[in-house]
Scaffold this motif. Sequence first.
Motif, mmCIF file in Angstrom:
data_model
loop_
_atom_site.group_PDB
_atom_site.id
_atom_site.type_symbol
_atom_site.label_atom_id
_atom_site.label_comp_id
_atom_site.label_asym_id
_atom_site.label_seq_id
_atom_site.Cartn_x
_atom_site.Cartn_y
_atom_site.Cartn_z
ATOM 1 N N TYR A 15 -11.683 -18.436 5.622
ATOM 2 C CA TYR A 15 -10.963 -17.690 6.655
ATOM 3 C C TYR A 15 -10.837 -16.234 6.223
ATOM 4 O O TYR A 15 -11.045 -15.879 5.055
ATOM 5 N N THR A 16 -10.493 -15.391 7.201
ATOM 6 C CA THR A 16 -10.271 -13.975 6.928
ATOM 7 C C THR A 16 -8.796 -13.750 6.626
ATOM 8 O O THR A 16 -7.924 -14.126 7.402
ATOM 9 N N ASP A 17 -8.534 -13.144 5.492
ATOM 10 C CA ASP A 17 -7.164 -12.856 5.089
ATOM 11 C C ASP A 17 -6.993 -11.339 5.053
ATOM 12 O O ASP A 17 -7.804 -10.637 4.436
ATOM 13 N N VAL A 18 -5.959 -10.814 5.710
ATOM 14 C CA VAL A 18 -5.731 -9.370 5.798
ATOM 15 C C VAL A 18 -4.721 -8.945 4.743
ATOM 16 O O VAL A 18 -3.590 -9.422 4.700
ATOM 17 N N PHE A 19 -5.147 -8.031 3.894
ATOM 18 C CA PHE A 19 -4.295 -7.473 2.840
ATOM 19 C C PHE A 19 -3.674 -6.183 3.370
ATOM 20 O O PHE A 19 -4.367 -5.291 3.831
ATOM 21 N N ASP A 20 -2.352 -6.090 3.288
ATOM 22 C CA ASP A 20 -1.633 -4.956 3.854
ATOM 23 C C ASP A 20 -1.093 -4.060 2.735
ATOM 24 O O ASP A 20 -0.335 -4.509 1.874
ATOM 25 N N GLU A 21 -1.504 -2.785 2.758
ATOM 26 C CA GLU A 21 -1.028 -1.803 1.790
ATOM 27 C C GLU A 21 -0.508 -0.583 2.565
ATOM 28 O O GLU A 21 -1.258 0.349 2.864
ATOM 29 N N PRO A 22 0.785 -0.561 2.933
ATOM 30 C CA PRO A 22 1.347 0.492 3.788
ATOM 31 C C PRO A 22 1.108 1.906 3.283
ATOM 32 O O PRO A 22 0.983 2.846 4.092
ATOM 33 N N ALA A 63 -6.713 -4.203 4.888
ATOM 34 C CA ALA A 63 -8.023 -4.507 4.298
ATOM 35 C C ALA A 63 -8.336 -5.979 4.533
ATOM 36 O O ALA A 63 -7.514 -6.860 4.254
ATOM 37 N N PHE A 64 -9.518 -6.242 5.071
ATOM 38 C CA PHE A 64 -9.903 -7.607 5.405
ATOM 39 C C PHE A 64 -10.612 -8.255 4.206
ATOM 40 O O PHE A 64 -11.528 -7.679 3.629
ATOM 41 N N THR A 65 -10.185 -9.466 3.859
ATOM 42 C CA THR A 65 -10.779 -10.205 2.747
ATOM 43 C C THR A 65 -11.228 -11.576 3.235
ATOM 44 O O THR A 65 -10.703 -12.100 4.226
ATOM 45 N N MET A 66 -12.177 -12.148 2.551
ATOM 46 C CA MET A 66 -12.651 -13.504 2.865
ATOM 47 C C MET A 66 -12.106 -14.453 1.810
ATOM 48 O O MET A 66 -12.195 -14.196 0.615
ATOM 49 N N ARG A 67 -11.541 -15.558 2.251
ATOM 50 C CA ARG A 67 -10.918 -16.512 1.335
ATOM 51 C C ARG A 67 -11.479 -17.906 1.540
ATOM 52 O O ARG A 67 -11.839 -18.303 2.649
ATOM 53 N N ILE A 68 -11.539 -18.658 0.455
ATOM 54 C CA ILE A 68 -11.884 -20.075 0.513
ATOM 55 C C ILE A 68 -11.269 -20.744 -0.703
ATOM 56 O O ILE A 68 -11.242 -20.154 -1.792
ATOM 57 N N TRP A 69 -10.741 -21.934 -0.524
ATOM 58 C CA TRP A 69 -10.187 -22.657 -1.661
ATOM 59 C C TRP A 69 -11.328 -23.250 -2.477
ATOM 60 O O TRP A 69 -12.402 -23.560 -1.954
ATOM 61 N N VAL A 70 -11.085 -23.401 -3.765
ATOM 62 C CA VAL A 70 -12.176 -23.695 -4.696
ATOM 63 C C VAL A 70 -12.785 -25.071 -4.472
ATOM 64 O O VAL A 70 -12.162 -25.979 -3.924
ATOM 65 N N TYR A 71 -14.015 -25.195 -4.939
ATOM 66 C CA TYR A 71 -14.678 -26.495 -4.995
ATOM 67 C C TYR A 71 -14.075 -27.297 -6.152
ATOM 68 O O TYR A 71 -13.687 -26.740 -7.178
ATOM 69 N N ASN A 72 -14.038 -28.602 -5.973
ATOM 70 C CA ASN A 72 -13.513 -29.471 -7.011
ATOM 71 C C ASN A 72 -14.645 -29.866 -7.957
ATOM 72 O O ASN A 72 -15.621 -30.483 -7.543
#
Length: 413
Positions: free
Chosen positions: A269-276, A284-293
């Motif tokens: 998913y796309t996770d938005v990082f906010d730095e006022p 700033a838009f980041t891409m996230r995924i939970w790790v493989y097992n």
Amino acid sequence: MSWGRRDGSLLKNYGQSLRGSKITITVGIGIFLGCICAFMFSHGFLGSDSQLQERTQTSNITSQQEENNANLRKQVKELTEKLQRAQQETDQAQKQVRVMGEKKKAGPFGMVKSARTNPTVAPDESVNPRLAKLLEGVAVKKELIVTLANSNVKEMLEVWFTSIKRVGITNYLVVALDDEVEDFCKSNKVPVYKRDPDEGIDSIAKTGGSHAVSGLKFRVLREFLQLGYSVLLSDIDIVYLQNPFDHIYRDSDIESMTDGHDNMTAYGYTDVFDEPAMGWSRYAFTMRIWVYNSGFFYIRPTFPAIELLDRVAGRLSRENAWDQAVFNEELFYPSYLRYDGLYASRRTMDFYNFMNSKVLFKTVRHDGRLRKHKPVVVHVNYHPDKLPRMKAVVEFYVNGKQDALAPFSLGSG
């Protein structure tokens, strides 16, 4: 007449003077040359001290030359080995290109599909003839389930292979890390393989905890891949409810269970990082995924897959690191600067079929519709009380005891 006699006398005197000057010059030159020779050969032309000095200097020069030659031979050897490795890599790349076929045109818009399934390596039975012979009788269609176990996990191992037998899976193998587990498997008619002694890793195999043994598996798996077999690597804390080989796509180098617990965390998913402080560009838009097992994944015998095993095993031998973190870093980090990323194809398994214990105890057991779905496997990876939860999974899905999961907390407390 008097003038003539005077002239003759002068000439005679001049000649005598000239001859005297020549003698003087000659003597002077001789003295000068003598001084030079005396300076240059102060110890004599054939003196023993000079010969000894020359022999000493020659000996020193010879020793230095021999040392230089030895260093040069070492450098040549190292360079030759590097060239050989480079040639092997080039040959492998050329083989892959030949396997993938000739160049083709891209085709119409929207119809282009890139290759994800890398060609498999040529089997090399010389790597381990004994294991090769064993796998011929265990594997089905060149694939099998593999687990590593020592006597520390014998109770969980029994729940593990009992669930496999119940489903009817025959292509599985326990890599016994000590004699007790080997005898235990043989007494229960479980396919087992005891590795040849290896001083470098035997202490880890026999006495190591779950993390140490988990790191060891990357070295052990390499031989299976070199022999040309695809492996479904399985930790011990897993209950099998269906045959996993009926649910695997086989289109990637690595096909892995996820630690994610919903569509976003499992598949990205796309996770938005906010730095006022950045003002207009604060988001700033980041891409996230939970790790493989790293305790449950299907790996094909390809060059990227073998390189992954080498990278992970190499880092774990040098670093005090968690194998799952290293496994994911090598899979996902891109190339940058002088770091070359691993170009291995990846597929995330369906998290409702290949279920981790967070999905089960957080979501599934509380949802009437999801409770009716039978997963392929359940991996008790999120909880330390593994054995009682494994037994509860069997009670719930196999024996139909509807309240079997209820006594357990959501977390590890």
